[in-house]
Design a protein around this motif. Structure first.
Motif, PDB file in Angstrom:
ATOM      1  N   ASN A 156     -34.644 -39.930 -77.822  1.00  0.00           N
ATOM      2  CA  ASN A 156     -33.693 -39.112 -77.083  1.00  0.00           C
ATOM      3  C   ASN A 156     -34.074 -37.641 -77.198  1.00  0.00           C
ATOM      4  OD1 ASN A 156     -32.189 -41.426 -76.564  1.00  0.00           O
ATOM      5  ND2 ASN A 156     -30.907 -41.129 -78.360  1.00  0.00           N
ATOM      6  N   THR A 157     -34.010 -36.927 -76.079  1.00  0.00           N
ATOM      7  CA  THR A 157     -34.309 -35.501 -76.037  1.00  0.00           C
ATOM      8  C   THR A 157     -33.186 -34.787 -75.298  1.00  0.00           C
ATOM      9  OG1 THR A 157     -36.678 -35.977 -75.966  1.00  0.00           O
ATOM     10  CG2 THR A 157     -35.991 -33.752 -75.375  1.00  0.00           C
ATOM     11  N   PHE A 158     -32.732 -33.652 -75.864  1.00  0.00           N
ATOM     12  CA  PHE A 158     -31.658 -32.874 -75.263  1.00  0.00           C
ATOM     13  C   PHE A 158     -32.077 -31.413 -75.187  1.00  0.00           C
ATOM     14  CE2 PHE A 158     -29.970 -36.245 -77.908  1.00  0.00           C
ATOM     15  CZ  PHE A 158     -29.183 -36.973 -77.002  1.00  0.00           C
ATOM     16  N   LEU A 159     -31.736 -30.758 -74.076  1.00  0.00           N
ATOM     17  CA  LEU A 159     -32.032 -29.346 -73.881  1.00  0.00           C
ATOM     18  C   LEU A 159     -30.839 -28.693 -73.196  1.00  0.00           C
ATOM     19  CD1 LEU A 159     -33.877 -26.833 -73.751  1.00  0.00           C
ATOM     20  CD2 LEU A 159     -34.767 -27.729 -71.587  1.00  0.00           C
ATOM     21  N   ASP A 160     -30.391 -27.573 -73.769  1.00  0.00           N
ATOM     22  CA  ASP A 160     -29.284 -26.821 -73.184  1.00  0.00           C
ATOM     23  C   ASP A 160     -29.666 -25.349 -73.195  1.00  0.00           C
ATOM     24  OD1 ASP A 160     -26.501 -26.327 -72.267  1.00  0.00           O
ATOM     25  OD2 ASP A 160     -26.345 -25.324 -74.206  1.00  0.00           O
ATOM     26  N   VAL A 161     -29.598 -24.704 -72.025  1.00  0.00           N
ATOM     27  CA  VAL A 161     -29.982 -23.303 -71.881  1.00  0.00           C
ATOM     28  C   VAL A 161     -28.928 -22.598 -71.050  1.00  0.00           C
ATOM     29  CG1 VAL A 161     -31.727 -21.690 -71.043  1.00  0.00           C
ATOM     30  CG2 VAL A 161     -32.432 -23.885 -72.001  1.00  0.00           C
ATOM     31  N   HIS A 162     -28.498 -21.432 -71.484  1.00  0.00           N
ATOM     32  CA  HIS A 162     -27.612 -20.600 -70.680  1.00  0.00           C
ATOM     33  C   HIS A 162     -27.916 -19.132 -70.953  1.00  0.00           C
ATOM     34  CE1 HIS A 162     -25.539 -21.330 -74.518  1.00  0.00           C
ATOM     35  NE2 HIS A 162     -25.023 -20.128 -74.389  1.00  0.00           N
ATOM     36  N   GLU A 163     -28.045 -18.372 -69.896  1.00  0.00           N
ATOM     37  CA  GLU A 163     -28.360 -16.950 -69.972  1.00  0.00           C
ATOM     38  C   GLU A 163     -27.578 -16.249 -68.877  1.00  0.00           C
ATOM     39  OE1 GLU A 163     -29.554 -13.480 -71.317  1.00  0.00           O
ATOM     40  OE2 GLU A 163     -30.227 -15.359 -72.255  1.00  0.00           O
ATOM     41  N   GLY A 164     -26.596 -15.416 -69.288  1.00  0.00           N
ATOM     42  CA  GLY A 164     -25.740 -14.777 -68.302  1.00  0.00           C
ATOM     43  C   GLY A 164     -24.950 -15.824 -67.541  1.00  0.00           C
ATOM     44  N   LYS A 165     -25.030 -15.793 -66.227  1.00  0.00           N
ATOM     45  CA  LYS A 165     -24.334 -16.765 -65.394  1.00  0.00           C
ATOM     46  C   LYS A 165     -25.181 -17.995 -65.078  1.00  0.00           C
ATOM     47  CE  LYS A 165     -21.031 -13.709 -63.098  1.00  0.00           C
ATOM     48  NZ  LYS A 165     -20.460 -13.294 -61.797  1.00  0.00           N
ATOM     49  N   HIS A 202     -28.486 -18.890 -76.973  1.00  0.00           N
ATOM     50  CA  HIS A 202     -28.579 -19.305 -75.569  1.00  0.00           C
ATOM     51  C   HIS A 202     -29.402 -20.569 -75.387  1.00  0.00           C
ATOM     52  CE1 HIS A 202     -26.892 -15.403 -74.417  1.00  0.00           C
ATOM     53  NE2 HIS A 202     -27.755 -14.851 -75.250  1.00  0.00           N
ATOM     54  N   THR A 203     -30.002 -21.079 -76.440  1.00  0.00           N
ATOM     55  CA  THR A 203     -30.908 -22.213 -76.300  1.00  0.00           C
ATOM     56  C   THR A 203     -30.643 -23.238 -77.397  1.00  0.00           C
ATOM     57  OG1 THR A 203     -32.594 -20.745 -75.397  1.00  0.00           O
ATOM     58  CG2 THR A 203     -33.315 -22.922 -76.082  1.00  0.00           C
ATOM     59  N   ASP A 204     -30.591 -24.492 -77.035  1.00  0.00           N
ATOM     60  CA  ASP A 204     -30.446 -25.595 -77.981  1.00  0.00           C
ATOM     61  C   ASP A 204     -31.380 -26.725 -77.557  1.00  0.00           C
ATOM     62  OD1 ASP A 204     -29.207 -26.250 -80.332  1.00  0.00           O
ATOM     63  OD2 ASP A 204     -27.193 -26.049 -79.530  1.00  0.00           O
ATOM     64  N   ILE A 205     -32.229 -27.160 -78.477  1.00  0.00           N
ATOM     65  CA  ILE A 205     -33.151 -28.263 -78.208  1.00  0.00           C
ATOM     66  C   ILE A 205     -33.044 -29.268 -79.347  1.00  0.00           C
ATOM     67  CG2 ILE A 205     -35.547 -28.939 -77.777  1.00  0.00           C
ATOM     68  CD1 ILE A 205     -36.114 -26.056 -76.959  1.00  0.00           C
ATOM     69  N   GLU A 206     -32.937 -30.550 -79.012  1.00  0.00           N
ATOM     70  CA  GLU A 206     -32.846 -31.589 -80.032  1.00  0.00           C
ATOM     71  C   GLU A 206     -33.695 -32.784 -79.609  1.00  0.00           C
ATOM     72  OE1 GLU A 206     -29.446 -34.172 -82.478  1.00  0.00           O
ATOM     73  OE2 GLU A 206     -28.902 -32.419 -81.259  1.00  0.00           O
ATOM     74  N   TRP A 207     -34.400 -33.349 -80.593  1.00  0.00           N
ATOM     75  CA  TRP A 207     -35.239 -34.530 -80.360  1.00  0.00           C
ATOM     76  C   TRP A 207     -34.969 -35.517 -81.482  1.00  0.00           C
ATOM     77  CZ3 TRP A 207     -41.153 -35.017 -81.509  1.00  0.00           C
ATOM     78  CH2 TRP A 207     -41.596 -36.274 -81.074  1.00  0.00           C
ATOM     79  N   ASP A 208     -34.408 -36.660 -81.135  1.00  0.00           N
ATOM     80  CA  ASP A 208     -34.087 -37.718 -82.084  1.00  0.00           C
ATOM     81  C   ASP A 208     -34.836 -38.987 -81.682  1.00  0.00           C
ATOM     82  OD1 ASP A 208     -32.302 -35.892 -83.114  1.00  0.00           O
ATOM     83  OD2 ASP A 208     -30.579 -36.733 -82.049  1.00  0.00           O
TER      84      ASP A 208
END
Length: 890
Positions: free
Chosen positions: A755-764, A735-741
């Protein structure tokens, strides 16, 4: 009438065997040839339907001549149809049936289901009359394996299947009426009734008429009334509705309306009215043609063609254009025309398993047209256009390609006071050959080769090649892979020869205008490389029990070092070479690359299997089972609405209300978490700091070796060390993805890229965040914008590209699923402190219709400063009605 199972007719078969064909003697020394006179001819037999019926009932049945009567939960099975009623009278000779009470007819090729109070029906002709009807075509009844009490076994409850209605495909057809006359296997006439695509008995929308005819895959009605949520909205003199689920239907789409509230002087579009026509061109192609009228700007045309061939063959094309009347800017007082054309096309054609042709092309007459009128933000700010077409033959590790391509890039954005500047590069054409690594017999060596012969042309501000520049490039390579004691090495030696028909006058300094020479040029080089991979360092740690819920049972840490030495020499004429593509960026180099990659893996903690619920299957789920969210989701229909032969499951509805979840559904198996953390660090050291004299001070220098290492230019002067590249990724759960380049310049002590990326999803719930920072050597020119008037005041040489942007995304729900959903996203320019775009969308979906409200804002400088409100109402299997209100900000 034995056991209340009366077989009225047995299927007619013949036991007669075809006569054996006569055989003629043949000379064994002669080739065997068939005597055509003795070969039986293939004869097309007439189609004879089996006349077999089964009559079942709870109460005893009676018979008078050819007429049978049964009562009590009567079921009459005939071919692929099932007729059920409280009582049935059946004539064996004529096939006539009279059914009374709770009549239900189901089956057939189109999966029809008809419910009526009473009916008369003929089994042979599949025609009849039904009263007080509700029915459907293409609506299956999915079975669920739940225990259901049944009285079919002497009153003892047995496990049966309950069947719930569900879409069998994406285009069901449901109807109800006072009287329904079935005039054929697939033909109906509905009197004083309605049709819909929503599940009964409470559909979201219906189409009422005194007479509705269904035939040849379409429903036709005259003088009909369209109702939504029980409210009559539209009177339609004539309307059609598709019924055949395997065929698409041509027709006129729902009109589009919009309005811009700004005054004409700021580029308003005014009142917007549009219409489109959809045409089916057989089973494999379709065409959509439409026009949009802007009351203050002019007419805009659009068309989309789609074709799907055998296998992976396809052809798609899209066209838009605007004949702009223009407007006079209230700020500058100058006339502005933003019209243009945009054509995009792509195709793939496979002639044999080894030969195919592919193309992806675009023509854009004006960047301003796309920036001002497209609804896609990423497309609006894109300034590069590429087109490529090639024919390739690939076999046994060799590839021969014929290629033609065109690159068009906007380097200076045009304004009302300054013209735009573009760079165009052509390959017209290029013949490329490559061979992958092939072993040399009797040795551990491998050989490979790349070669090309190209015609090239370049056009840019203040310079254009006088004609086609010919280039021939040849690069054979020999390599040696070795493995010993956990060490892996890959050494290679390559010779390269490149010949040009034209050259460039050298030397030159920063910002010099290119001067083309007609004299040819030859470039020769020797390339050596050694790639060393030492053994991977690895250790596994047992996690304490109190932390196993977070980190799993075990954590494994690995360290993977890498060392690559590269030497290229012989290129002493780099500045004399005209630039067209990456082939021309080869330069001398003497460098060492060193990199280190770390990984953290953990094994999820095993949880005990849940106990089965009462009445559910007791077979436990195994870890190897595919999780529910990763099961095969291949659709049964492709993008053109054509059946997909590789599909494994029927399409599911986009909008239905799942009232109850399956209580026996197994929990989705938790996928193993293979990698929790990874971090790669890499850097290069250059022993040759001037790259054979190719470096020019105070400007961006891009060579093949630097471009392959980092996409960010960093050479503006001789230097011995590259920036430090870092790629770090966390994935603590699914449910979680974090990347720092980032690229960190150790000499200047600054981040050139971050560059920083964050993706989070939990249920809806879902969300996203990204931050992009660029502080690197800039292009030759930068546009100067007055922040007070928001107007371009000129161009200046730029030593640094200073870019800082943040993007945000938050939301709940899924717009294509039932229920409520909301989402918002924004792109913010942190340097200017303003939002380049903002979108807010909210929607709610009922059984088979939905409503959404959306707000969009674009802030693209002097070209587009616009806000738009949009309202969309969607009917499943019908279309979308939309309204848009836009305003422009001064």
């Amino acid at each position: 009438m034995a056991a209340a199972h009366q077989h009225l007719h047995a299927q007619a078969v013949t036991s007669k065997e075809p006569p054996p064909s006569q055989q003629t003697a043949s000379d064994p020394n002669q080739p065997q040839q068939d005597d055509l006179a003795t070969v039986p001819h293939a004869v097309l037999l007439p189609s004879i339907k089996p006349q077999r019926a089964v009559l079942e009932s709870d109460l005893p049945q009676s018979r008078h001549d050819d007429v049978y009567y049964a009562a009590g939960n009567v079921t009459l099975t005939y071919e692929d149809h099932l007729l059920q009623a409280d009582s049935i009278t059946y004539n064996d000779d004529t096939g006539d049936v009279t059914a009374e009470g709770h009549v239900e007819l189901s089956g057939g090729d189109n999966d029809e289901h008809i419910h009526a109070s009473h009916a008369t029906y003929n089994l042979h002709t599949q025609t009849g009359r039904f009263y007080d009807v509700t029915g459907s075509v293409g609506l299956s009844h999915a079975a669920s394996a739940l225990p259901v009490a049944s009285n079919t076994n002497a009153g003892i409850a047995t496990t049966a299947t309950s069947r719930q209605p569900a879409y069998q495909n994406g285009n069901p057809f449901l109807f109800e009426g006072k009287i329904v006359v079935k005039t054929g296997p697939d033909a109906y006439t509905v009197y004083n009734g309605s049709v819909t695509s929503c599940l009964l008995p409470h559909p979201d929308w219906q189409l009422f008429a005194r007479k509705i005819s269904v035939d040849n895959g379409e429903a036709h009605a005259a003088n009909s009334t369209f109702t939504l949520l029980g409210l009559p909205l539209l009177f339609l003199p004539y309307v059609t509705h598709p019924v055949d689920v395997e065929q698409r239907q041509s027709g006129i789409l729902i009109p589009a309306f919009g309005y811009s509230s700004a005054s004409k002087g700021t580029g308003s579009k005014g009142l917007t009215i549009g219409e489109q026509v959809y045409l089916t061109l057989g089973r494999s192609a379709d065409l959509t043609v439409g026009s949009l009228y802007y009351s203050l700007r002019g007419y805009s045309e659009n068309a989309t063609f789609r074709y799907r061939g055998l296998g992976t063959d396809f052809f798609n094309a899209h066209f838009t254009a605007l004949q702009d009347r223009g407007f006079v800017s209230t700020v500058t007082g100058l006339y502005t025309n933003q019209g243009g054309e945009d054509v995009v096309a792509s195709f793939r054609r496979e002639f044999t398993p080894h030969i195919r042709a592919v193309a992806d092309a675009e023509y854009l007459s004006s960047y301003i047209y796309r920036e001002a009128f497209t609804e896609n933000f990423n497309q609006a700010v894109s300034t590069d256009i590429t087109s490529i077409a090639y024919l390739t033959h690939q076999s046994q590790g060799f590839s021969l390609d014929g290629r033609a391509d065109r690159y068009q890039g906007l380097k200076v954005v045009p304004t009302t006071t300054t013209p735009g500047e573009e760079v165009k590069i052509f390959h017209v054409p290029s013949l490329d050959f490559s061979g992958d690594d092939h072993p040399i017999t009797g040795t551990p060596l491998l050989w490979s080769i790349t070669a090309s012969a190209s015609g090239l042309k370049r056009v840019q501000p203040d310079f254009a090649t006088s004609g086609i520049t010919e280039r021939i490039d040849l690069r054979p390579e020999i390599s040696l892979p070795l493995t010993f004691g956990g060490w892996h090495t890959f050494s290679s030696l390559a010779l390269r020869e490149t010949a040009y028909s034209r050259s460039r006058k050298a030397p030159y300094g920063n910002g010099a205008t290119p001067i083309e020479l007609s004299s040819p040029l030859s470039r020769s080089s020797v390339e050596m490389s050694v790639d060393i991979r030492p053994p991977v360092l690895e250790r596994t740690f047992n996690v304490p029990e109190k932390w196993q819920g977070l980190f799993g049972d075990q954590v494994r840490h690995t360290i993977e070092p890498e060392i690559v030495y590269t030497n290229v020499h012989g290129i002493d004429n780099f500045l004399s070479i005209l630039r067209f593509d990456d082939v021309d960026l080869a330069s001398n180099t003497d460098e060492l690359k060193y990199a280190l990659t770390q990984h953290l893996y953990f094994t999820p903690h095993a949880h005990p299997a849940p106990k089965p619920k009462p009445g559910c299957p007791t077979t436990p789920a195994t870890p190897e089972e595919t999780p529910a969210d990763t099961a095969d989701e291949s659709p049964t229909l492709d993008a053109n609405g054509i059946a997909n032969t590789t599909a494994k499951a029927p399409d599911q509805p986009l909008r239905t209300h799942p009232r109850h979840a399956d209580p026996c559904a197994r929990p989705a198996a938790k996928p193993p978490q293979r990698e929790w953390f990874s971090w790669q660090l890499a850097q290069k050291h250059f022993f040759d700091q001037v790259f054979g004299g190719a470096v020019i001070d105070d400007r961006r220098n891009i060579f093949d070796t630097t471009l392959n290492f980092s996409g960010i230019a960093f050479l503006t002067e001789p230097r011995s060390t590259s920036p430090l590249l870092s790629k770090m990724r966390f994935r603590t759960s699914s449910h979680t993805d974090i990347e720092w380049d980032f690229d960190y310049d150790t000499g200047a002590k600054k981040f050139t890229r971050n560059n920083t990326f964050l993706d989070v999803h939990e249920g809806k719930f879902f969300g996203g965040f990204s931050y992009a920072r660029l502080n690197a050597p800039g292009r030759f020119y930068t546009e100067i914008i007055d922040t007070t008037t928001n107007q371009a005041t000129g161009l200046t040489a730029s030593a640094i590209s200073d870019f800082s942007q943040m993007r945000l995304l938050f939301g709940y729900g899924t717009p294509s699923q039932p229920g409520f959903s909301v989402a918002t996203s924004a792109g913010i320019d942190l340097n200017l402190g303003s939002a380049q775009y903002i979108t807010i969308q909210s929607s709610y979906n009922w059984n088979c219709c939905g409503i959404s409200v959306e707000y969009r804002k674009y802030d693209l400088g002097t070209v587009r400063d616009e806000g738009a409100y949009r309202f969309n109402f969607t009917l499943a299997n019908i279309g979308t009605a939309a309204s848009a209100t836009s305003y422009f900000l001064r």
